[in-house]
Scaffold this active site. Structure first.
Site, PDB file in Angstrom:
ATOM      1  N   ASN A 109      26.504   3.628 -13.063  1.00 25.10           N
ATOM      2  CA  ASN A 109      26.427   3.205 -11.660  1.00 25.10           C
ATOM      3  C   ASN A 109      25.120   2.461 -11.436  1.00 25.10           C
ATOM      4  O   ASN A 109      24.150   2.656 -12.176  1.00 25.10           O
ATOM      5  CB  ASN A 109      26.466   4.455 -10.764  1.00 25.10           C
ATOM      6  CG  ASN A 109      26.421   4.113  -9.292  1.00 25.10           C
ATOM      7  OD1 ASN A 109      27.103   3.200  -8.827  1.00 25.10           O
ATOM      8  ND2 ASN A 109      25.592   4.829  -8.527  1.00 25.10           N
ATOM      9  N   HIS A 111      22.236   1.878  -8.434  1.00 24.31           N
ATOM     10  CA  HIS A 111      21.802   2.455  -7.163  1.00 24.31           C
ATOM     11  C   HIS A 111      20.564   1.696  -6.672  1.00 24.31           C
ATOM     12  O   HIS A 111      19.636   1.471  -7.453  1.00 24.31           O
ATOM     13  CB  HIS A 111      21.479   3.935  -7.377  1.00 24.31           C
ATOM     14  CG  HIS A 111      21.064   4.617  -6.115  1.00 24.31           C
ATOM     15  ND1 HIS A 111      21.977   5.004  -5.157  1.00 24.31           N
ATOM     16  CD2 HIS A 111      19.845   4.963  -5.640  1.00 24.31           C
ATOM     17  CE1 HIS A 111      21.333   5.554  -4.143  1.00 24.31           C
ATOM     18  NE2 HIS A 111      20.034   5.547  -4.409  1.00 24.31           N
ATOM     19  N   SER A 138      18.158   1.088  -9.865  1.00 19.37           N
ATOM     20  CA  SER A 138      18.304   1.887 -11.090  1.00 19.37           C
ATOM     21  C   SER A 138      19.749   1.843 -11.560  1.00 19.37           C
ATOM     22  O   SER A 138      20.659   2.036 -10.753  1.00 19.37           O
ATOM     23  CB  SER A 138      17.959   3.367 -10.827  1.00 19.37           C
ATOM     24  OG  SER A 138      16.729   3.515 -10.151  1.00 19.37           O
ATOM     25  N   ASP A 147      23.729  10.605  -7.982  1.00 19.28           N
ATOM     26  CA  ASP A 147      22.596   9.735  -8.292  1.00 19.28           C
ATOM     27  C   ASP A 147      21.517  10.414  -9.145  1.00 19.28           C
ATOM     28  O   ASP A 147      20.322  10.137  -8.994  1.00 19.28           O
ATOM     29  CB  ASP A 147      21.957   9.197  -6.991  1.00 19.28           C
ATOM     30  CG  ASP A 147      22.932   8.358  -6.179  1.00 19.28           C
ATOM     31  OD1 ASP A 147      23.806   7.714  -6.781  1.00 19.28           O
ATOM     32  OD2 ASP A 147      22.816   8.344  -4.938  1.00 19.28           O
TER      33      ASP A 147
HETATM   34  C1  GRF Z   1      24.468  -2.491  -4.300  1.00 19.00           C
HETATM   35  O1  GRF Z   1      23.318  -2.451  -3.501  1.00 19.00           O
HETATM   36  C2  GRF Z   1      24.476  -1.332  -5.261  1.00 19.00           C
HETATM   37  O2  GRF Z   1      23.201  -0.955  -5.673  1.00 19.00           O
HETATM   38  C3  GRF Z   1      25.096  -0.241  -4.451  1.00 19.00           C
HETATM   39  O3  GRF Z   1      26.077  -0.870  -3.677  1.00 19.00           O
HETATM   40  C4  GRF Z   1      25.730  -2.249  -3.490  1.00 19.00           C
HETATM   41  C5  GRF Z   1      26.891  -3.052  -3.992  1.00 19.00           C
HETATM   42  O4  GRF Z   1      26.758  -4.419  -3.723  1.00 19.00           O
HETATM   43  N1  GRF Z   1      25.613   0.814  -5.294  1.00 19.00           N
HETATM   44  P1  GRF Z   1      27.796  -5.437  -4.316  1.00 19.00           P
HETATM   45  O5  GRF Z   1      29.190  -4.996  -3.817  1.00 19.00           O
HETATM   46  O6  GRF Z   1      27.714  -5.415  -5.794  1.00 19.00           O
HETATM   47  O7  GRF Z   1      27.422  -6.769  -3.725  1.00 19.00           O
END
Ligand code: GRF
Length: 191
Positions: A109, A111, A138, A147
Site C-alpha cells: 500500500n 500511504h 510511505s 498502516d
Molecule cells: C494517495 O494519496 C495515496 O497515498 C492514498 O490515497 C491517495 C490515492 O491517490 N493511499 P490516487 O488515487 O493514486 O491519485
C-alpha cells in the site's frame, strides 16, 4: 529478447494517479497489470486503466452483506489472475484478516505520511497542525494492523510555512508517483 513480466493486480477507489504512474513505468519495472479492480464505479482510475488497454472490474462493497463476503469476492477475482503481488493504490476499504492472511506478504500500500506518524486519514492536515517540518509518503506491506506493516520505501517532503493542505498533498503525491513504481520493483525482485 523480452524478459518475462510479473503479473500484478491493482485495487483502487478513486483518481488513480498512482495507478497511472505504475502504468507509465510498467515496462521499466517489469510488470504487467492483469486487472484493475475498483469498489467504486465512478473511479477515474478505471478510465486510466481502460485507456491503457487494461482489464477492469467493479466490485461494489455495498452489494455484499459483510466485509468478509466482499473480501471473499475480491479474493476470487484476484485469484483468476494469479498475480505475484496485490497493489493498493488509493483503495479506501479496510481489508479483513482473512484477505490479508490469504495473500500474506504479497499486499502493498502507499500511504501519504512518514509512517509510523499519521496513520489513517487526513494526514497532511494533521502534519501541518502538529507543526511538523516534514511530511511525506510511505510504501509498506499490508498487515492486519492499519498502516503498520514493514516499510519498503519512504520519501520526505519539506513542509513550508505557507503550505496549504492542498499544496502539501500535491507535493507529496508527486513523490508518491516516483516511489511506488520503485517499491513494486524492489518487492518483486525479492519474491
Ligand atoms: C494517495 O494519496 C495515496 O497515498 C492514498 O490515497 C491517495 C490515492 O491517490 N493511499 P490516487 O488515487 O493514486 O491519485
Amino acid at each position: 529478447m523480452s524478459k518475462s513480466l510479473s503479473k500484478i493486480v491493482v485495487l483502487i477507489s478513486g483518481s488513480g494517479s498512482n495507478l497511472q504512474a505504475i502504468i507509465d513505468n510498467s515496462n521499466n519495472i517489469g510488470v504487467e497489470i492483469s486487472c484493475v479492480i475498483s469498489n467504486k464505479k465512478d473511479a477515474f482510475g478505471l478510465k486510466r486503466a481502460q485507456n491503457a488497454g487494461i482489464n477492469t472490474k467493479i466490485i461494489k462493497h455495498q452489494n455484499f452483506e459483510s466485509r468478509l463476503d466482499f473480501d471473499k469476492k475480491l479474493i476470487e477475482e484476484i485469484d483468476k489472475f494469479n498475480p505475484k503481488i496485490i497493489v493498493l493504490a488509493g483503495f479506501m476499504r479496510i481489508l479483513s484478516d482473512e484477505f490479508i492472511n490469504y495473500f500474506a506478504g504479497r499486499i502493498i500500500n502507499i500511504h501519504p505520511s512518514l509512517l509510523p506518524k499519521f496513520k489513517g486519514l487526513n494526514t497532511h492536515k494533521r502534519a501541518i497542525e502538529m507543526g511538523e517540518k516534514y511530511a511525506g509518503a510511505s510504501v509498506h506491506f499490508v498487515t492486519s494492523e492499519l498502516d503498520s506493516g514493514e516499510i519498503i520505501i519512504q520519501k520526505k517532503v519539506k513542509i513550508n510555512a505557507n503550505d496549504s493542505i492542498e499544496n502539501l498533498a500535491k507535493k507529496v503525491l508527486k513523490q508518491e508517483h516516483i516511489i511506488y513504481p520503485k517499491a513494486i520493483k524492489q518487492v518483486l525482485s525479492k519474491l
